[in-house]
Design a protein around this motif. Structure first.
Motif, mmCIF file in Angstrom:
data_model
loop_
_atom_site.group_PDB
_atom_site.id
_atom_site.type_symbol
_atom_site.label_atom_id
_atom_site.label_comp_id
_atom_site.label_asym_id
_atom_site.label_seq_id
_atom_site.Cartn_x
_atom_site.Cartn_y
_atom_site.Cartn_z
ATOM 1 N N ASP A 199 0.840 -1.214 0.000
ATOM 2 C CA ASP A 199 0.000 0.000 0.000
ATOM 3 C C ASP A 199 0.871 1.258 0.000
ATOM 4 O O ASP A 199 0.583 2.223 -0.719
ATOM 5 C CB ASP A 199 -1.009 0.003 1.163
ATOM 6 C CG ASP A 199 -0.354 -0.143 2.528
ATOM 7 O OD1 ASP A 199 0.818 -0.561 2.598
ATOM 8 O OD2 ASP A 199 -1.039 0.151 3.518
ATOM 9 N N THR A 200 1.953 1.237 0.766
ATOM 10 C CA THR A 200 2.875 2.374 0.751
ATOM 11 C C THR A 200 3.464 2.549 -0.642
ATOM 12 O O THR A 200 3.552 3.674 -1.151
ATOM 13 C CB THR A 200 4.015 2.151 1.769
ATOM 14 O OG1 THR A 200 3.458 1.768 3.024
ATOM 15 C CG2 THR A 200 4.850 3.405 1.963
ATOM 16 N N ILE A 239 0.920 4.176 -3.182
ATOM 17 C CA ILE A 239 0.719 5.624 -2.994
ATOM 18 C C ILE A 239 1.986 6.391 -3.363
ATOM 19 O O ILE A 239 1.939 7.454 -3.981
ATOM 20 C CB ILE A 239 0.337 5.949 -1.531
ATOM 21 C CG1 ILE A 239 -0.892 5.138 -1.112
ATOM 22 C CG2 ILE A 239 0.041 7.437 -1.366
ATOM 23 C CD1 ILE A 239 -1.222 5.292 0.353
ATOM 24 N N ASN A 240 3.127 5.840 -2.988
ATOM 25 C CA ASN A 240 4.409 6.465 -3.283
ATOM 26 C C ASN A 240 4.618 6.561 -4.806
ATOM 27 O O ASN A 240 4.949 7.634 -5.324
ATOM 28 C CB ASN A 240 5.520 5.635 -2.623
ATOM 29 C CG ASN A 240 6.893 6.241 -2.776
ATOM 30 O OD1 ASN A 240 7.031 7.431 -3.043
ATOM 31 N ND2 ASN A 240 7.918 5.434 -2.618
ATOM 32 N N GLY A 264 2.304 9.097 -6.304
ATOM 33 C CA GLY A 264 2.784 10.463 -6.061
ATOM 34 C C GLY A 264 3.910 10.838 -7.004
ATOM 35 O O GLY A 264 3.931 11.920 -7.595
ATOM 36 N N ILE A 300 2.432 10.200 2.420
ATOM 37 C CA ILE A 300 3.149 9.313 1.483
ATOM 38 C C ILE A 300 3.113 9.900 0.076
ATOM 39 O O ILE A 300 4.104 9.859 -0.660
ATOM 40 C CB ILE A 300 2.524 7.904 1.466
ATOM 41 C CG1 ILE A 300 2.487 7.320 2.869
ATOM 42 C CG2 ILE A 300 3.326 6.978 0.545
ATOM 43 C CD1 ILE A 300 1.746 6.002 2.939
ATOM 44 N N ASN A 301 1.968 10.448 -0.289
ATOM 45 C CA ASN A 301 1.815 11.043 -1.615
ATOM 46 C C ASN A 301 2.777 12.227 -1.788
ATOM 47 O O ASN A 301 3.501 12.321 -2.789
ATOM 48 C CB ASN A 301 0.358 11.498 -1.764
ATOM 49 C CG ASN A 301 0.043 12.021 -3.156
ATOM 50 O OD1 ASN A 301 0.754 11.775 -4.112
ATOM 51 N ND2 ASN A 301 -1.037 12.774 -3.260
ATOM 52 N N ARG A 321 5.941 12.634 -4.373
ATOM 53 C CA ARG A 321 6.115 13.757 -5.304
ATOM 54 C C ARG A 321 7.440 14.474 -5.050
ATOM 55 O O ARG A 321 8.156 14.840 -5.991
ATOM 56 C CB ARG A 321 4.965 14.751 -5.141
ATOM 57 C CG ARG A 321 3.636 14.241 -5.709
ATOM 58 C CD ARG A 321 2.522 15.208 -5.353
ATOM 59 N NE ARG A 321 1.214 14.746 -5.777
ATOM 60 C CZ ARG A 321 0.466 15.336 -6.710
ATOM 61 N NH1 ARG A 321 0.897 16.418 -7.309
ATOM 62 N NH2 ARG A 321 -0.723 14.859 -7.032
#
Lengths: 252, 252
Positions: free
Chosen positions: A231-232, A235-236, A239, B235-236, B240
């Motif tokens: 999950d990390t 999202i990472n 991003g 995390i997002n 980025r």
């Protein structure tokens, strides 16, 4: 809940009577009264505001609203994921987070290191994706449910299905810790376009899967030496991809 | 656990006897036997491998290892966060995820929309950060515990503390949905340097806090129209920022 979502069938004409989880949320958490306005929208449709015209506090709560839906939902991001089926608790979290981030489509695939029992979990067997996706939309103030596609056989996915959709994607990537390339190295051409990113199971893709991805035109990227939970990682990666996509968009 | 972490005091000389959670993990999950090698490291120190020289299966398990620590842990990312104290369950998750991502320092601050009761939770009162941080390090194969600093008064943080550290940062940012600038717009100068990013509570920073950030040289950025949970946002944003930082690094 930053937006109250209604089924299209519920709001064919005003007023709309809300019951259950949504009514409880409006009464107990938002503490709304008659005359208040709340953000609301139709699932897979337009959004806007709803005026509360009655609150019936006798249990079970009922909240009666008139709807004013005059806005389009926010655009989805040009990013789709291929995700090796994770364990059910992780999948639920990812569904909700992916919906809140604005992911378009999530292709859930089998892989060598996916435990067989994950395919027998109730969330998969009964297709209980929607409630988790709606939670993400309620968080993000969106109405459009991301598409979830299950692919129980990796070989069928990669050989038969993927070739049918691959031309939609300008950027075709898979996460692979042993790759020597960072994600940013693929976004140097200043060309916009959709991204497809594949994220493996705990333990990663096996050599056969890596070879198949490469045969079908996907490129491996590494996020560095750190091993992340799935999950990390999703999202990472999302991003990082958004940073690249927005930069390209500004340069166009 | 992708690495077994040892306290410095435990491994002053070989062999080292592991008990408790780590021994159970080695026996039950990794299913290791005498003669196997596992990844291990000293908390805040070097890492490498450990050779299992005995497994004592009588409960409570004991695992005896000889250590060979010859590698430096992975570098931390040049990114520190200011985080309005979230609810405890969220804080635990963020601590573990921030540690796994390689965040340097996490300044946990008060803010107008932080519920007072959060400061009275056991994780704050008793400073129970370490177990969650170690979980993140065990996931990421890192040994260096991120620094956690508590700031119970926003005004003291922003007026007295922040000016003492601000010169460390080339990029000074705070998340603010009403900002007209995307994150990428701050990284056009092709100059490397550390990043400080502030993430508000549910409901966001209030006007006073925004004004104080701006007075002290921080710039607001928006992630778009979607409202994210705090853990998703951290995390997002980290993803980025890593995309920007790595691109600048390649250009230098």
């Amino acid at each position: 809940m930053n937006i109250i979502l209604l089924e299209a069938v519920e709001c064919q004409e005003d007023p709309v009577v809300l019951i259950g989880r949504r009514a409880e949320h409006i009464v107990k958490i938002l503490k709304c009264e008659k005359g208040d306005w709340i953000r609301a929208g139709i699932i897979n449709g337009r959004m806007g505001m709803a005026e509360i015209i009655d609150v019936r506090r006798k249990y079970p709560f009922q909240v009666v609203v008139n709807t004013h839906f005059d806005t389009s939902p926010p655009a989805k991001n040009p990013i789709d994921f291929v995700l090796a089926l994770p364990r059910p608790i992780m999948l639920r979290r990812i569904l909700s987070q992916a919906a809140s981030l604005g992911v378009g489509t999530l292709h859930i695939v089998n892989a060598n290191r996916v435990e067989k029992s994950f395919w027998e979990s109730s969330i998969i067997e009964e297709g209980l994706f929607r409630e988790h996706l709606l939670q993400g939309l309620e968080q993000a103030q969106d109405t459009v449910v991301p598409e979830i596609v299950l692919h129980r056989r990796f070989k069928v996915f990669i050989e038969d299905f993927l070739p049918c959709i691959i031309s939609r994607y300008r950027y075709r990537l898979f996460a692979h810790p042993r790759s020597s390339r960072g994600l940013g190295t693929f976004f140097t051409a200043a060309e916009g376009g959709r991204v497809l990113a594949a994220v493996g199971p705990e333990g990663g893709w096996v050599d056969y899967e890596i070879q198949k991805f490469e045969e079908h035109g996907l490129h491996g990227f590494s996020l560095g030496p750190r091993i992340m939970k799935v999950d990390t990682a999703v999202i990472n990666i999302h991003g990082r991809l958004m940073a690249e996509v927005e930069r390209l968009h500004e340069n166009l």
